[in-house]
Design a protein around this motif. Structure first.
Motif, PDB file in Angstrom:
ATOM      1  N   MET A   1       0.843  -1.191   0.000  1.00 28.75           N
ATOM      2  CA  MET A   1       0.000   0.000   0.000  1.00 28.75           C
ATOM      3  C   MET A   1       0.883   1.246   0.000  1.00 28.75           C
ATOM      4  N   LYS A   2       0.499   2.220  -0.816  1.00 30.55           N
ATOM      5  CA  LYS A   2       1.233   3.473  -0.893  1.00 30.55           C
ATOM      6  C   LYS A   2       0.441   4.591  -0.220  1.00 30.55           C
ATOM      7  N   SER A   3       1.158   5.604   0.226  1.00 26.72           N
ATOM      8  CA  SER A   3       0.501   6.809   0.720  1.00 26.72           C
ATOM      9  C   SER A   3       0.866   7.963  -0.200  1.00 26.72           C
ATOM     10  N   TYR A   4       0.055   9.042  -0.125  1.00 22.83           N
ATOM     11  CA  TYR A   4       0.184  10.137  -1.077  1.00 22.83           C
ATOM     12  C   TYR A   4       0.174  11.490  -0.378  1.00 22.83           C
ATOM     13  N   ILE A   5       1.078  12.355  -0.813  1.00 19.15           N
ATOM     14  CA  ILE A   5       1.006  13.777  -0.459  1.00 19.15           C
ATOM     15  C   ILE A   5       0.010  14.381  -1.440  1.00 19.15           C
ATOM     16  N   CYS A   6      -1.172  14.748  -0.924  1.00 21.98           N
ATOM     17  CA  CYS A   6      -2.263  15.166  -1.805  1.00 21.98           C
ATOM     18  C   CYS A   6      -2.333  16.671  -2.006  1.00 21.98           C
ATOM     19  N   ALA A   7      -1.865  17.433  -1.037  1.00 26.79           N
ATOM     20  CA  ALA A   7      -1.866  18.888  -1.167  1.00 26.79           C
ATOM     21  C   ALA A   7      -0.911  19.483  -0.152  1.00 26.79           C
ATOM     22  N   ILE A   8      -0.349  20.642  -0.510  1.00 29.15           N
ATOM     23  CA  ILE A   8       0.548  21.378   0.384  1.00 29.15           C
ATOM     24  C   ILE A   8       0.086  22.825   0.423  1.00 29.15           C
ATOM     25  N   GLY A   9      -0.139  23.338   1.620  1.00 30.17           N
ATOM     26  CA  GLY A   9      -0.498  24.740   1.793  1.00 30.17           C
ATOM     27  C   GLY A   9       0.601  25.475   2.532  1.00 30.17           C
ATOM     28  N   THR A  10       0.728  26.760   2.292  1.00 31.61           N
ATOM     29  CA  THR A  10       1.770  27.552   2.949  1.00 31.61           C
ATOM     30  C   THR A  10       1.196  28.877   3.455  1.00 31.61           C
TER      31      THR A  10
ATOM     32  N   ASN B   1       3.407   6.016   7.833  1.00 33.60           N
ATOM     33  CA  ASN B   1       3.142   4.807   8.627  1.00 33.60           C
ATOM     34  C   ASN B   1       1.673   4.713   9.018  1.00 33.60           C
ATOM     35  N   ILE B   2       1.069   5.851   9.365  1.00 29.77           N
ATOM     36  CA  ILE B   2      -0.351   5.851   9.726  1.00 29.77           C
ATOM     37  C   ILE B   2      -1.207   5.420   8.532  1.00 29.77           C
ATOM     38  N   CYS B   3      -0.920   5.999   7.374  1.00 29.26           N
ATOM     39  CA  CYS B   3      -1.712   5.686   6.185  1.00 29.26           C
ATOM     40  C   CYS B   3      -1.567   4.229   5.760  1.00 29.26           C
ATOM     41  N   GLN B   4      -0.378   3.677   5.921  1.00 24.99           N
ATOM     42  CA  GLN B   4      -0.170   2.282   5.540  1.00 24.99           C
ATOM     43  C   GLN B   4      -0.879   1.321   6.490  1.00 24.99           C
ATOM     44  N   SER B   5      -1.061   1.730   7.737  1.00 20.51           N
ATOM     45  CA  SER B   5      -1.738   0.862   8.702  1.00 20.51           C
ATOM     46  C   SER B   5      -3.243   1.107   8.762  1.00 20.51           C
TER      47      SER B   5
ATOM     48  N   MET C   1      -2.027  14.037   3.823  1.00 20.12           N
ATOM     49  CA  MET C   1      -1.613  12.728   3.313  1.00 20.12           C
ATOM     50  C   MET C   1      -2.700  11.702   3.567  1.00 20.12           C
ATOM     51  N   GLN C   2      -2.865  10.798   2.604  1.00 20.70           N
ATOM     52  CA  GLN C   2      -3.817   9.704   2.755  1.00 20.70           C
ATOM     53  C   GLN C   2      -3.366   8.522   1.896  1.00 20.70           C
ATOM     54  N   ALA C   3      -4.098   7.416   1.994  1.00 20.76           N
ATOM     55  CA  ALA C   3      -3.670   6.172   1.345  1.00 20.76           C
ATOM     56  C   ALA C   3      -4.166   6.038  -0.090  1.00 20.76           C
ATOM     57  N   ARG C   4      -4.782   7.071  -0.623  1.00 21.89           N
ATOM     58  CA  ARG C   4      -5.187   7.050  -2.033  1.00 21.89           C
ATOM     59  C   ARG C   4      -5.015   8.449  -2.617  1.00 21.89           C
ATOM     60  N   PRO C   5      -4.777   8.532  -3.909  1.00 22.42           N
ATOM     61  CA  PRO C   5      -4.594   9.848  -4.517  1.00 22.42           C
ATOM     62  C   PRO C   5      -5.918  10.590  -4.649  1.00 22.42           C
ATOM     63  N   THR C   6      -5.845  11.904  -4.743  1.00 17.16           N
ATOM     64  CA  THR C   6      -7.035  12.709  -5.002  1.00 17.16           C
ATOM     65  C   THR C   6      -7.090  13.026  -6.494  1.00 17.16           C
ATOM     66  N   GLU C   7      -8.011  13.898  -6.872  1.00 18.41           N
ATOM     67  CA  GLU C   7      -8.154  14.234  -8.287  1.00 18.41           C
ATOM     68  C   GLU C   7      -7.143  15.286  -8.748  1.00 18.41           C
ATOM     69  N   SER C   8      -6.324  15.773  -7.828  1.00 15.66           N
ATOM     70  CA  SER C   8      -5.282  16.734  -8.170  1.00 15.66           C
ATOM     71  C   SER C   8      -3.941  16.013  -8.282  1.00 15.66           C
ATOM     72  N   THR C   9      -2.905  16.740  -8.674  1.00 14.96           N
ATOM     73  CA  THR C   9      -1.575  16.150  -8.762  1.00 14.96           C
ATOM     74  C   THR C   9      -1.067  15.796  -7.369  1.00 14.96           C
ATOM     75  N   CYS C  10      -0.616  14.567  -7.198  1.00 15.31           N
ATOM     76  CA  CYS C  10      -0.137  14.082  -5.895  1.00 15.31           C
ATOM     77  C   CYS C  10       1.302  13.599  -6.018  1.00 15.31           C
ATOM     78  N   LEU C  11       1.917  13.384  -4.855  1.00 13.46           N
ATOM     79  CA  LEU C  11       3.223  12.741  -4.788  1.00 13.46           C
ATOM     80  C   LEU C  11       3.075  11.423  -4.038  1.00 13.46           C
ATOM     81  N   GLN C  12       3.371  10.347  -4.720  1.00  8.95           N
ATOM     82  CA  GLN C  12       3.307   9.014  -4.105  1.00  8.95           C
ATOM     83  C   GLN C  12       4.603   8.752  -3.358  1.00  8.95           C
ATOM     84  N   ILE C  13       4.496   8.402  -2.083  1.00  9.41           N
ATOM     85  CA  ILE C  13       5.688   8.124  -1.281  1.00  9.41           C
ATOM     86  C   ILE C  13       6.301   6.798  -1.705  1.00  9.41           C
TER      87      ILE C  13
END
Length: 369
Positions: free
Chosen positions: A1-10, A167-171, A213-225
């Motif tokens: 199982m992969k986790s994804y960085i789905c969005a970054i805010g600053t 680790n949280i997303c994978q579990s 971060m979550q265990a599935r991608p969203t409809e936007s551009t994500c980064l898969q860990i």
């Protein structure tokens, strides 16, 4: 199982000050003569920084108009840790919330009520009940959210937040993990003339970054860990350090740090890629923590990178300076915003560095819908 960085805010404070104006403040505060002032101005000119953000308007003022520092020629009595932590507490929540809202506005399908975990990261302030609880209260998040605080690890700490979330997303495939890195570095100005203090005063700014971060991608551009790898260079233990003194947090940042990073960066990269089906020659996207211009140049020299490879790091350094743990997330966001369909499945290599001397690395892969 992969986790994804789905969005970054600053987010950053509203006060933005040109780098050379800060140099003038520092020269006056340190009581420099004309020759010392010229040397300090030269240091600031070659820093690669054009401006920095701060919660302290005093950097934009002169003696007589200060609201935080004493209105005395030598800034005495110098502000204590207590007064600096009060300033941190005053501003940390607003910065954190602004970054969180910027993050979640990018993915409307993820609501505040759906967040299951909150990870707060900071090395520039602390109090309890802490920032994590204040964020819950301010955003009306469920009180049952699982909270983790990562404190005082320095500029590489965002990677530890990402590891915890991974680790949280994978579990837990249903987890939605919010990571918030909030750093208010400029409250820790130290009135010392040693070279390492002059360098640290020339580099750091204030900012916050939030990641979903979550265990599935969203409809936007994500980064898969894909993977993380960490290593230590014990010889640099005394050259990059962060200590609490009576008058704020003191950063040690010696001129040897870039060379130490240069010596360890190739082995760090090889170790990260060894277990993955990725060759270094396949990587064209880099998101490197801009600890300083010299650090970026040493990495380029050792790994055979160009300034174009490092363009996102230079952009963030130029406009924001070094915001400790939040900085590499600013770099990742700048990179994400430039990507298109042609970058789908491309690997992204990231580095960050901090006390220890700690070298952190992460490989992600672009997931474009």
């Amino acid at each position: 199982m992969k986790s994804y960085i789905c969005a970054i805010g600053t987010a950053n404070p509203t006060v933005c000050i040109p780098q050379m104006q800060i140099a003038g403040f520092m020269a006056d505060a340190l009581g420099f003569d004309a020759a010392e002032t010229r040397k300090l101005q030269a240091l600031y000119r070659v820093s690669g920084i054009e401006q920095r953000f701060t919660v302290l308007e005093d950097y934009n003022k002169s003696v007589g108009d200060f609201t935080f520092f004493p209105n005395t020629a030598n800034l005495e009595p110098f502000p204590t840790v207590k007064s600096r932590m009060a300033l941190y507490k005053q501003h940390a929540l607003d910065l954190s919330v602004a970054a969180i809202l910027d993050c979640l506005n990018q993915i409307p399908e993820v609501t505040l009520a759906s967040i299951t975990h909150l990870v707060t990261v900071s090395c520039t302030g602390m109090y309890a009940p802490g920032l994590d609880i204040e964020i819950l209260e301010e955003l009306l998040l469920p009180s049952t959210i699982q909270r983790t605080a990562i404190n005082f690890m320095g500029c590489y700490a965002a990677f530890n937040g990402l590891k915890v979330a991974d680790n949280i997303c994978q579990s837990n495939p249903k987890a939605k993990v919010l990571i918030v890195c909030t750093e208010i570095c400029t409250i820790h100005f130290q009135k010392h003339k040693e070279p390492d203090h002059l360098v640290s005063n020339a580099l750091f700014g204030d900012g916050a970054a939030a990641v979903l971060m979550q265990a599935r991608p969203t409809e936007s551009t994500c980064l898969q860990i894909e993977s993380f790898h960490c290593d230590l260079v014990p010889a640099g233990k005394k050259d990059m350090a962060w200590h609490i003194s009576d008058f704020g947090f003191e950063m040690t940042l010696s001129s040897y740090v870039p060379e130490m990073i240069k010596k360890g960066i190739r082995q760090l990269t090889n170790n990260l890629l060894a277990s993955l089906n990725t060759n270094f020659s396949d990587i064209n996207l880099f998101a490197i923590h801009p600890g300083g211009r010299k650090i970026l140049e040493c990495i380029e020299h050792e790994l055979g990178l160009t300034k174009h490879h490092n363009r996102y790091a230079y952009e963030i350094l130029r406009h924001f300076g070094n915001m400790s743990s939040a900085t590499v997330l600013f770099v990742l966001k700048a990179m994400l915003e430039s990507l298109g369909t042609e970058h789908h499945n491309e690997p992204v290599l990231s580095f960050a560095f901090g006390p220890g001397l700690t070298l952190e690395s992460m490989l992600t892969r672009v997931h474009y819908v």
